[in-house]
Design an enzyme around this catalytic site. Structure first.
Site, PDB file in Angstrom:
ATOM      1  N   CYS A 126      74.207  22.291  55.081  1.00  0.00           N
ATOM      2  CA  CYS A 126      73.462  21.061  55.339  1.00  0.00           C
ATOM      3  C   CYS A 126      74.466  19.951  55.621  1.00  0.00           C
ATOM      4  CB  CYS A 126      72.579  20.716  54.144  1.00  0.00           C
ATOM      5  SG  CYS A 126      71.339  21.995  53.784  1.00  0.00           S
TER       6      CYS A 126
ATOM      7  N   CYS B 124      78.582  27.104  48.440  1.00  0.00           N
ATOM      8  CA  CYS B 124      77.209  27.175  48.941  1.00  0.00           C
ATOM      9  C   CYS B 124      77.148  28.035  50.182  1.00  0.00           C
ATOM     10  CB  CYS B 124      76.673  25.775  49.256  1.00  0.00           C
ATOM     11  SG  CYS B 124      74.897  25.750  49.640  1.00  0.00           S
TER      12      CYS B 124
ATOM     13  N   CYS C  17      73.220  12.746  44.341  1.00  0.00           N
ATOM     14  CA  CYS C  17      72.665  13.834  45.145  1.00  0.00           C
ATOM     15  C   CYS C  17      73.459  14.019  46.433  1.00  0.00           C
ATOM     16  CB  CYS C  17      71.206  13.514  45.471  1.00  0.00           C
ATOM     17  SG  CYS C  17      70.375  14.788  46.419  1.00  0.00           S
TER      18      CYS C  17
ATOM     19  N   CYS D  33      75.430  17.060  53.166  1.00  0.00           N
ATOM     20  CA  CYS D  33      75.740  17.455  51.796  1.00  0.00           C
ATOM     21  C   CYS D  33      77.203  17.841  51.648  1.00  0.00           C
ATOM     22  CB  CYS D  33      74.844  18.625  51.386  1.00  0.00           C
ATOM     23  SG  CYS D  33      75.134  19.219  49.712  1.00  0.00           S
TER      24      CYS D  33
ATOM     25  N   CYS E  28      71.266  18.377  36.022  1.00  0.00           N
ATOM     26  CA  CYS E  28      71.334  18.991  37.351  1.00  0.00           C
ATOM     27  C   CYS E  28      72.298  20.174  37.266  1.00  0.00           C
ATOM     28  CB  CYS E  28      71.811  17.958  38.369  1.00  0.00           C
ATOM     29  SG  CYS E  28      71.851  18.571  40.070  1.00  0.00           S
TER      30      CYS E  28
ATOM     31  N   GLU F 221      80.189  22.348  39.213  1.00  0.00           N
ATOM     32  CA  GLU F 221      79.888  21.075  38.568  1.00  0.00           C
ATOM     33  C   GLU F 221      78.454  21.025  38.053  1.00  0.00           C
ATOM     34  OE1 GLU F 221      82.911  17.934  40.706  1.00  0.00           O
ATOM     35  OE2 GLU F 221      80.937  18.174  41.619  1.00  0.00           O
TER      36      GLU F 221
END
Length: 415
Positions: free
Chosen positions: A139, A135, A388, A142, A128, A115
């Site tokens: 985290c 990933c 975010c 997230c 962004c 994305e």
């Protein structure tokens, strides 16, 4: 290159090219473009000229069709079309938030999804950009961190996001190419088209804050950003580009020396106990080691401050004592820094809540009173899961048990 602290083995050289046997030129350097032209049959001198022309049309003009390259001989254009392609990611889904934020779900040539998000403001437009499919890290606040790492994005796939955004925003210059003149090999010797005009920019800033950890894909991110910053192409100033890391300490100095863009660090906590929980990479590279690397970051100073990203989690990292400790750490390490306070953006299955607006303001005020800037980021794109920490490809929808297993696997890899 084997990156120190790398967690998952990934490859970038086996990504299928768009266009079948044709070579996708997006993401290649000028020299590399010249090289593939020589391999295709041009002599070195001709290849150098064509590479310069193609580079300009691709990156300054946004052209994807060789027939539109009006300073290249008409007889040459079909030859290029048969051998090369100027690609773009495939758009699987495009969404627009009520606040104007735009999000695209993109697909690579091998079908993998990622994305990107565009955030418009009165004085800027920020893209962004993602660096990985999934990933490496986990985290806890997230959404992307709940995904496995599928693979790194290649330089062309990273640059392709910028190209596609400019396509969608309609901000490429119009008219004929300035400064090159007609092609001497063309029969009529006349450059086609009307007058050249450079339109005002809508996309003014880039943040490497999308899916993935950029410093675990260093070479491809570096290659992509070099193209973005090239003055003869996309020509975006390095001062308008920010690379965000969760704290891959061994790669931070190289990022400053070899890329030279602004640095943002996902700090999010000031104690080992809390940061170990919400940013598990802290167990490998602790706060002291991370802040020392920030103090040593090449080029950091009053005019180029490091940004500490700090997501506000209710009753987890948002107390007055946390704010005071953050100020103390910044001063102890002599950091030229500002703090970007981010209200937590919820997502399905998240284990945290956002701090209250009153608590966020109090936290911000304490830091401001110490002489350190600590603005509160206004949440954007929440209604389309574009804010975010909310990005996540629809390609994988693991169950809660699978999420726990992925988290455990990543934590074992971190050691």
């Amino acid at each position: 290159m084997q990156i120190p602290g790398h967690i998952d083995p990934v490859t970038t050289g086996t990504v299928p090219l768009r266009g079948g046997n044709r070579i996708d030129l997006i993401g290649l350097t000028r020299d590399a473009i010249g090289g593939v032209l020589v391999e295709a049959g041009l002599d070195t001198k001709a290849a150098k000229l064509r590479a310069k022309q193609i580079w300009h049309w691709m990156y300054h003009r946004g052209v994807t069709d060789f027939e539109a390259m009006t300073d290249i001989a008409k007889t040459m254009r079909p030859w290029l079309t048969d051998r090369f392609i100027i690609g773009r990611p495939t758009v699987r889904e495009a969404q627009v938030s009520s606040d104007g934020t735009r999000k695209w779900l993109l697909a690579a040539a091998d079908g993998q999804e990622y994305e990107m998000v565009f955030i418009p403001d009165a004085d800027r437009g920020t893209l962004c950009v993602s660096s990985q499919v999934g990933c490496t890290l986990n985290c806890r606040f997230c959404h992307t961190g709940t995904m496995r790492l599928v693979r790194n994005l290649a330089a062309g796939e990273i640059v392709g996001q910028v190209m596609l955004a400019r396509d969608e925003l309609g901000e490429w210059p119009k008219g004929t190419m300035a400064g090159f003149g007609a092609d001497p090999e063309d029969d009529d010797g006349v450059e086609e088209g009307g007058n050249y005009t450079a339109d005002g920019r809508i996309l003014t800033n880039i943040v490497m804050m999308g899916m993935g950890e950029p410093l675990y894909n260093f070479d491809e991110v570096k290659g992509a950003l070099k193209i973005v910053m090239d003055g003869d192409g996309l020509a975006l100033s390095r001062r308008r580009i920010t690379l965000s890391t969760s704290g891959v300490v061994p790669m931070m100095a190289r990022a400053g020396e070899e890329i030279g863009v602004n640095l943002a660090v996902s700090l999010h906590a000031v104690s080992k106990e809390v940061r170990d929980e919400i940013v598990p990479l802290n167990r490998k590279y602790g706060i002291d080691e991370l802040l020392k690397a920030c103090a040593d970051y090449p080029g950091a100073g009053n005019s180029r401050r490091i940004t500490f990203e700090y997501v506000m989690l209710k009753d987890k990292n948002d107390s007055d004592d946390d704010a005071r400790e953050l100020v103390r750490l910044i001063r102890e390490y002599g950091l030229h820094a500002k703090v970007n306070l981010i209200p937590f953006n919820p997502w399905p299955g998240a284990m945290y809540e956002c701090s209250t607006p009153e608590r966020v303001r109090a936290f911000s005020n304490l830091i401001f009173k110490s002489g350190i800037s600590a603005p509160v980021r206004t949440p954007r794109g929440r209604d389309i899961m574009a804010a975010c920490g909310q990005l996540k490809s629809a390609a994988t929808k693991p169950t809660r048990a699978e999420l726990d297993r992925i988290a455990e696997e990543k934590q074992v890899a971190l050691g």
